[in-house]
Design an enzyme around this catalytic site. Sequence first.
Site, PDB file in Angstrom:
ATOM      1  N   GLN A 132       0.856  -1.181   0.000  1.00  0.00           N
ATOM      2  CA  GLN A 132       0.000   0.000   0.000  1.00  0.00           C
ATOM      3  C   GLN A 132       0.896   1.236   0.000  1.00  0.00           C
ATOM      4  O   GLN A 132       1.510   1.570   1.011  1.00  0.00           O
ATOM      5  CB  GLN A 132      -0.924  -0.035   1.218  1.00  0.00           C
ATOM      6  CG  GLN A 132      -1.799  -1.284   1.273  1.00  0.00           C
ATOM      7  CD  GLN A 132      -2.870  -1.322   0.199  1.00  0.00           C
ATOM      8  OE1 GLN A 132      -3.731  -0.447   0.146  1.00  0.00           O
ATOM      9  NE2 GLN A 132      -2.819  -2.316  -0.683  1.00  0.00           N
ATOM     10  N   GLY A 137     -11.779   2.126   5.272  1.00  0.00           N
ATOM     11  CA  GLY A 137     -10.961   1.338   4.359  1.00  0.00           C
ATOM     12  C   GLY A 137     -10.113   2.204   3.429  1.00  0.00           C
ATOM     13  O   GLY A 137     -10.334   3.415   3.293  1.00  0.00           O
ATOM     14  N   HIS A 138      -9.155   1.581   2.772  1.00  0.00           N
ATOM     15  CA  HIS A 138      -8.200   2.320   1.960  1.00  0.00           C
ATOM     16  C   HIS A 138      -8.859   2.996   0.751  1.00  0.00           C
ATOM     17  O   HIS A 138      -9.803   2.483   0.196  1.00  0.00           O
ATOM     18  CB  HIS A 138      -7.028   1.442   1.528  1.00  0.00           C
ATOM     19  CG  HIS A 138      -7.371   0.232   0.728  1.00  0.00           C
ATOM     20  ND1 HIS A 138      -6.407  -0.490   0.082  1.00  0.00           N
ATOM     21  CD2 HIS A 138      -8.537  -0.400   0.491  1.00  0.00           C
ATOM     22  CE1 HIS A 138      -6.973  -1.501  -0.521  1.00  0.00           C
ATOM     23  NE2 HIS A 138      -8.249  -1.484  -0.301  1.00  0.00           N
ATOM     24  N   ASN A 139      -8.320   4.136   0.425  1.00  0.00           N
ATOM     25  CA  ASN A 139      -8.745   4.935  -0.728  1.00  0.00           C
ATOM     26  C   ASN A 139     -10.076   5.644  -0.515  1.00  0.00           C
ATOM     27  O   ASN A 139     -10.542   6.341  -1.428  1.00  0.00           O
ATOM     28  CB  ASN A 139      -8.873   4.088  -2.006  1.00  0.00           C
ATOM     29  CG  ASN A 139      -7.654   3.226  -2.249  1.00  0.00           C
ATOM     30  OD1 ASN A 139      -6.531   3.670  -2.037  1.00  0.00           O
ATOM     31  ND2 ASN A 139      -7.866   2.002  -2.656  1.00  0.00           N
TER      32      ASN A 139
END
Lengths: 373, 373, 373
Positions: free
Chosen positions: B224, B265-267
């Site tokens: 990531q 969560g990511h993004n």
Amino acid sequence: MPVLLPPGQGTPLDRLLAEANTVGIDCKLPSTRKPDTSQPLIRGLGSLTAAGPEEISFLSNPRLQSQLHDCQAAAVIVTPAVWESIRDETPGFLPVLCSEPYLLYALVAQWFDRHRLGSLPQGIHPTAVIAESAELEEGVNIGPHCVVEAGARIGRGTRLGPGCVIGAGSTLGQDCLLHARVTLYHGVTIGDRAILHTGCVLGADGFGFAPDPRTPGAWAKIAQLGGVVVGDDVEIGANTTVDRGALDNTVLGNGVKLDNQIMIGHNSQVGDYTAMAACVGVAGSTIIGKRCTLAGAAMTAGHLTLGDDVHVSGATAVTSSIHKPGRYTGVFPYSDHSEWQRNAAVLTQLGALRRRLRTLERQQSQGPAGDQE
Amino acid sequence: MPVLLPPGQGTPLDRLLAEANTVGIDCKLPSTRKPDTSQPLIRGLGSLTAAGPEEISFLSNPRLQSQLHDCQAAAVIVTPAVWESIRDETPGFLPVLCSEPYLLYALVAQWFDRHRLGSLPQGIHPTAVIAESAELEEGVNIGPHCVVEAGARIGRGTRLGPGCVIGAGSTLGQDCLLHARVTLYHGVTIGDRAILHTGCVLGADGFGFAPDPRTPGAWAKIAQLGGVVVGDDVEIGANTTVDRGALDNTVLGNGVKLDNQIMIGHNSQVGDYTAMAACVGVAGSTIIGKRCTLAGAAMTAGHLTLGDDVHVSGATAVTSSIHKPGRYTGVFPYSDHSEWQRNAAVLTQLGALRRRLRTLERQQSQGPAGDQE
Amino acid sequence: MPVLLPPGQGTPLDRLLAEANTVGIDCKLPSTRKPDTSQPLIRGLGSLTAAGPEEISFLSNPRLQSQLHDCQAAAVIVTPAVWESIRDETPGFLPVLCSEPYLLYALVAQWFDRHRLGSLPQGIHPTAVIAESAELEEGVNIGPHCVVEAGARIGRGTRLGPGCVIGAGSTLGQDCLLHARVTLYHGVTIGDRAILHTGCVLGADGFGFAPDPRTPGAWAKIAQLGGVVVGDDVEIGANTTVDRGALDNTVLGNGVKLDNQIMIGHNSQVGDYTAMAACVGVAGSTIIGKRCTLAGAAMTAGHLTLGDDVHVSGATAVTSSIHKPGRYTGVFPYSDHSEWQRNAAVLTQLGALRRRLRTLERQQSQGPAGDQE
């Protein structure tokens, strides 16, 4: 795995591909390309819309194919089929042909991250408190304010971020990466190459109590004497908890991937390569098979068995065992609040609704005929 | 903002009101009050039923108005309308007239808490481990056992409680308050005046894996490479996690308020002033608009868009995008267990129920007439 | 409570039983047994299927009775009734007769664990940072990198694992066991014999904000001036959070047991002996009675009252007060995904379904008769 040049210097594209080939990923430039074309230097990795002219990108989701048109990347990883369909448009990027673009992207991302990892501090920080009886293999790195208790063992190349606690007699394999503030209680065993994120806790007491009639209503603690055993190549997310077993161990198989804020209850077993997204709860004594996936906020009741290749949708509560592979779902469909209120009101009268339907059916089958006699 | 006297000494009521006026809150004593009435000293803040004769209280919920009768407080913040309706009863407290009683209560509570904050230890604790390349502005306070890694920057007046970890290259703005054991991974950027609670983790790896056909069933980690960017005036609760982006950043806007045990969560991107109650889960790549609220334990699936001013009820799973402002709900109504069993049994046969209804409707429309021929 | 011999040396069975008798557990060997039979040494505790010939086991779940046949344990705790039903088979183990086998198992497990606890390091670790004004009673053990702030008090025999933080003015009773990295904010009071697990956080700010019309959409923080008060004999799981009250305290009664990753909102009160399984969320200002149980991932909305002896099933959202003892459930039944899709589609049309049914009923009652005229 080979080491690329620092992103600042850039890595020639063909060197990147050669390295992918050495780890078994089949990828190449198109054969029609002239061998003397200069190799672009790759300094970074970006999405199709964000990658710049010294970066590499990838297309794994076919629905994003239209983004190739304006892509500024030096190179883009695509499947041969995609390349066939767009090559006549002579796009500005070099295509990297690979049947598994998403996998190659994963590896390239790892390579870039590895450069950062390589720059982390080395050795044992003087503020770490390490018991004399702890065993540290060569190349172990231990950050500030870590605590390694009596009899713990840490394998070669494993790194502990700041503030980690490794309980008495616990074991970490080789090349593990523990980010800051990971806690292993006593008697926890972790395999090789684990990645453990901040705040995760392995080996806290399982939740076990016996009603204690000596004080009406009170609970007597059942001391949790089992441990936690984790296989190789496991990743565990931030603030996830895996409780120790009551008598036997709680077990995570090889290649298990757990996201953040997951709870694995005591005595549970999770099979190889099973992955769980964030906020999943697995109650105690649950056996989950191999290659399962549990999407975010899925829950399982205790003492269940889920077979191999079972896929549970997000926010689904699994209340009985599942032996057949497949996808399972139990989510109340959301809607506009007032519409929900109307539907929910009927929902609590479903039994009555069915009874009324039965009455009608009975009347229908005998009713008019009888009246006509 | 002006500093009140310590609670032990007490602050005259009119001084309190003058300070509220300076920050733009319109509040005053009733004009009918004689100017020479002695000013009570305010030493604390309490609810209507608990406040004592040297404390101030407030009424913001009209349903609690009857509690004014027996209120022992020296002063009570009320709206002018409420005061009109009760002034003839000549209550024992002084009314503080304010069109926003809840807001004024919030500020008074902040003032009392500020006295406590002012008494906290100053300076850099000698047990903190701070990299040489880290940049600390004036007036930074760093508690015991903190770790500030290479290249991190901490703005003026920011305070780190015990055991915080600021990762390499991360940035904290001015006047932030980090309680004990907050962790920022590398590459996390936080604006001014953030309040971060114990155990929250910003920048852990997003949950990204590619199927790796080289080992059937296995997952290859997608490193990531993105970061986390947080605006000004953000508060993040205990044990909440905000993952770093895969390639781009995960973003929290200005004034975002996250309660405990939330997972972002990511993004994902969260718009300005959006607030989420505890245990909410936002899956990856979700775009949430401005001024939204997600009540406790609400969940959103990944890759969704929620527009501005969307309000999600507690325990609701949002499985598709919502573009229209409003309130959305999807909760299975609870009931007595045996009643639930009956309804749930019908629930799994809804399709059949609908078919039976259709059959009846068809028979009804043609049936009796045909029979009579 | 008496101390057994170390597991390595083994403890004679009759000594174990005598110790159980001294704490009020009625248990004995069968009276028909000859007094001169040699006493087996008990070195461990195992399940019926795993216990070896120097271990003790137990049968509390009648459905596992068939496992007695092949049990290798030296002794098994059973009820007198079970023993009556199998004694003629002359099993290889010694039966320990006890009307509460699960409770006796709990105590035996505690005894084995106590030996481990007795071997933990003693005293105050030199890396701990303890304010001068903190008060530590005799026999307090404090691990590495702990922080005890000004005015905190820690009762006799209480143990802090590595990295705990005890906030200013907070109080811990006697004989508490804090595992690694427990955090108490300021103004938190804990009774005697608490067990607090890693990552739990008591006293973080409750989630309170007032809309601040000075900046449209923005929230003004309501400083949380209350504390947290916890009774005796409470256990709190890993990464669980209990927020401080806004003005009054958040309260956990005596004997409350909280599993991991639970969230207790501000101002809530949890009655004596109430137990909650993992991932439960209790929103703010909720009053929960005595002897309640909330199963995993249950949620309660805020400002509710749950009376004594209320039992909430897992994954159930409680959205209104419950005054009557009993079991309550609200779980969407999961099923195969495609079946769920069909049922969920009908679910959003329940109101329409009911209307159609009403139409049919009306037609049925008047229809054919009218047609026949």
